[in-house]
Enzyme design. Structure first.
Site, short mmCIF file in Angstrom:
data_model
loop_
_atom_site.label_atom_id
_atom_site.label_comp_id
_atom_site.label_asym_id
_atom_site.label_seq_id
_atom_site.Cartn_x
_atom_site.Cartn_y
_atom_site.Cartn_z
CD GLU A 24 43.26 45.00 28.05
OE1 GLU A 24 44.21 45.37 27.84
OE2 GLU A 24 41.98 44.75 27.52
CE LYS A 60 39.61 44.67 20.44
NZ LYS A 60 38.50 45.40 21.43
CE LYS A 89 43.68 48.43 23.16
NZ LYS A 89 42.35 49.32 22.98
P1 PGA Z 1 37.57 44.35 25.27
O1 PGA Z 1 38.25 45.77 25.12
O2 PGA Z 1 38.58 43.19 24.98
O3 PGA Z 1 36.98 43.91 26.67
O4 PGA Z 1 36.38 44.53 24.34
C1 PGA Z 1 39.52 45.96 24.58
C2 PGA Z 1 39.33 47.27 23.89
O5 PGA Z 1 38.34 47.93 23.85
O6 PGA Z 1 40.22 47.61 23.05
ZN ZN Z 2 38.76 49.54 22.33
#
Ligand code: PGA
Ligand code: ZN
Length: 424
Positions: A208, A341, A392
Site C-alpha cells: 500500500e 469495506k 483509510k
Molecule cells: P486487505 O487488508 O485489503 O489486504 O484485506 C486491509 C486491511 O486489513 O485493512
Molecule cells: Zn484490517
C-alpha cells in the site's frame, strides 16, 4: 413521447488491472438519456473468512487470478437482471444482484462482480441528476470531511510477513483541515524514510506504499514511527497519533498467536495484553483486529481494557461489513468501531445496512479501501456521502492511494467542509 431518463440500458464489463498487477473487473452502466457510471472492484490480501469472495478463473494463467468467468457473469447474468430497472432505485438493483446468487459469500456471481455493478449503478444514478456521487448520497445535509488514517509502514500480508503487524498508520486529530492532515503526514512519511535510511534499512515500499518494514521487532517499528512523528515537531499523542492494524487473524496457528519477528507464541490473553502494553507505551489511538476473527472472548476482553485507555477498537475481519455481525459485536462488546469495506458486503445496500447497524450501536466507522486498488475513488464518495468520520486508503504514495486522497481535497475545496472529529 416523453423520453424516459434513467432506466438501465446496458451493463458491460472489462478487464482492468490493480496496484499489484493483478486483473480485476470494471463494470460500466449506461442509462436511457445517456448517463453512465463505472466502478472497479478492489481486492484484499488479508481477508476475513466470512466476507464476499471474488470470482477468479483458477488454473495456471495469471496465477489463477484471471477474471474471465467474472466478466462472463456480467454479460450473461447481471445485464439481463438489471436492464430496464430505475437507476435511482439502488435497493432493487442490489436485491436483483443478490437474487442472482443467494449464497452467503457470493461465490457464484462473484463479490467482485456484485460490488463493481452495485457501485457503477450509484455513479450512473448520480450522473442522471448531474451531481457528484457524494452529494447524490448525502442529499442536502452539510458535508463533513473524514479524518484520514494513513499508512507509514506496511507489514503482514502486504510485506511478505517481514513484520507481524500489518499496518502502522498515523492519524492527525490536531489538524484543522484535511489538507493540513496530509501535509503533516507527508512530513512524517519523509521523516520515517530518513530514519530508515540512516540505519541502512530503507528497502522500498510494501503493497500500500508504506515503507518496507525492515525492523528487529514489532516494537522497533512502533518506536521508529513515534520518532518520525516527533522529528516533525508534532506532539505525538496530541497532534498526531498512531493507528495500528494488527490483522491478528493472520497470526493464528494451532490456536495461538505467533509474533514471528519477536520469536514469541502467545495465548489470547497474553496477545491482548501485549497489544495493550503497546497502547500504553506508544501514542496509539486506534487498534484494528487486535485478536483473531474467531476470538470473540479475547476481543471483548481487549475492548473493555482499551476503553479505559481511550483507544478505539476497530473490527475488520470479525465484522466483514455485515449488519448481523455488527449487531453481534455490539451485544458481545467485541469492538467499538466498524471498518466498512463495500466489497466485503458485495452491494452498496448491504454495506449501508452494516453502517446503519454500527450507528444504532453507537459504534464509530472507518471507510476503507483494500490493499489491491486502482484509480477508482468510490470509497471517498461513500465516506463523504454517508457521513463516515474516518477514511483509510493506505499510504500517501502511489497513484491508487493519492487518487483517493486528492479526491477528498477536491471535495474539501469545493465545499469548505470541516474535518470530522471522531476523537474527542
Ligand atoms: P486487505 O487488508 O485489503 O489486504 O484485506 C486491509 C486491511 O486489513 O485493512
Ligand atoms: Zn484490517
Amino acid at each position: 413521447m416523453a423520453l424516459i431518463v434513467g432506466q438501465i440500458e446496458a451493463v458491460t464489463g472489462r478487464r482492468v488491472w490493480d496496484s499489484r498487477g493483478r486483473p480485476t473487473i470494471e463494470v460500466e452502466i449506461r442509462c436511457s438519456g445517456g448517463a453512465t457510471g463505472r466502478a472497479i472492484a478492489p481486492a484484499g490480501a488479508s481477508r476475513g473468512r466470512a466476507e464476499a469472495v471474488d470470482l477468479r478463473d483458477g488454473g495456471p494463467k495469471l496465477g489463477g487470478l484471471g477474471v474471465q468467468r467474472a466478466l462472463a457473469n456480467v454479460g450473461a447474468l447481471v445485464q439481463p437482471a438489471l436492464r430496464g430497472l430505475d437507476i435511482s432505485d439502488q435497493a432493487t438493483i442490489d436485491q436483483r444482484l443478490r437474487e442472482l446468487d443467494p449464497s452467503p459469500n457470493l461465490e457464484r456471481l462473484g463479490g467482485n462482480v456484485a460490488v463493481a455493478a452495485s457501485l457503477a449503478c450509484a455513479w450512473a444514478a448520480a450522473a442522471t441528476v448531474q451531481r457528484p456521487l457524494w452529494r447524490y448520497l448525502l442529499g442536502e445535509t452539510v458535508p463533513v470531511i473524514p479524518l484520514p488514517e494513513i499508512q507509514i509502514f506496511g507489514g503482514g500480508a502486504h510485506a511478505s510477513r517481514r513484520l507481524d503487524l500489518q499496518d502502522l498508520m498515523v492519524v492527525c486529530p490536531g489538524a484543522t483541515s484535511f489538507d493540513e492532515a496530509l501535509e503533516w503526514t507527508a512530513e512524517i512519511y519523509l521523516a520515517a524514510g530518513r530514519l530508515m535510511a540512516e540505519r541502512g534499512a530503507l528497502a522500498g515500499v510494501a503493497d500500500e506504499g508504506g515503507w518496507w518494514p525492515h525492523f528487529d521487532s514489532n516494537e522497533d517499528a512502533l518506536a521508529t514511527l513515534t520518532r518520525a512523528i516527533e522529528a516533525t515537531g508534532r506532539q505525538a499523542g496530541q497532534d498526531v497519533a498512531i493507528a495500528l492494524d494488527v490483522a491478528a487473524s493472520e497470526l493464528v496457528r494451532d490456536g495461538h498467536y505467533h509474533l514471528d519477528l519477536d520469536g514469541v507464541t502467545l495465548d489470547s490473553e497474553a496477545m491482548g495484553d501485549r497489544v495493550l502494553d503497546w497502547c500504553r507505551r506508544f501514542p496509539v489511538i486506534s487498534v484494528e483486529d487486535p485478536l483473531g476473527e474467531d476470538d470473540m472472548e479475547g476481543l471483548s476482553r481487549f475492548t473493555a481494557a482499551a476503553k479505559q485507555l481511550g483507544v478505539q477498537v476497530v473490527g475488520d475481519d470479525a465484522l466483514v461489513t455485515s449488519a448481523s455481525r455488527v449487531k453481534a459485536a455490539a451485544a458481545g462488546g467485541w469492538v467499538d468501531t466498524l471498518l466498512l469495506k463495500p466489497n466485503q458486503a458485495g452491494t452498496l445496500t448491504a454495506a449501508a445496512e452494516a453502517l446503519a447497524a454500527a450507528r444504532a450501536a453507537d459504534f464509530g466507522c472507518i471507510a476503507s479501501a483494500r490493499s489491491g486498488e486502482t484509480e477508482d475513488v468510490s470509497i471517498v464518495h461513500l465516506a463523504v456521502g454517508w457521513g463516515i468520520a474516518q477514511l483509510k486508503v493506505g499510504s500517501i504514495t502511489r497513484g491508487e492511494r493519492t487518487a483517493k486522497w486528492n479526491e477528498v481535497l477536491r471535495i474539501e475545496d469545493a465545499t469548505g467542509a470541516g474535518l470530522a472529529r471522531p476523537f474527542p
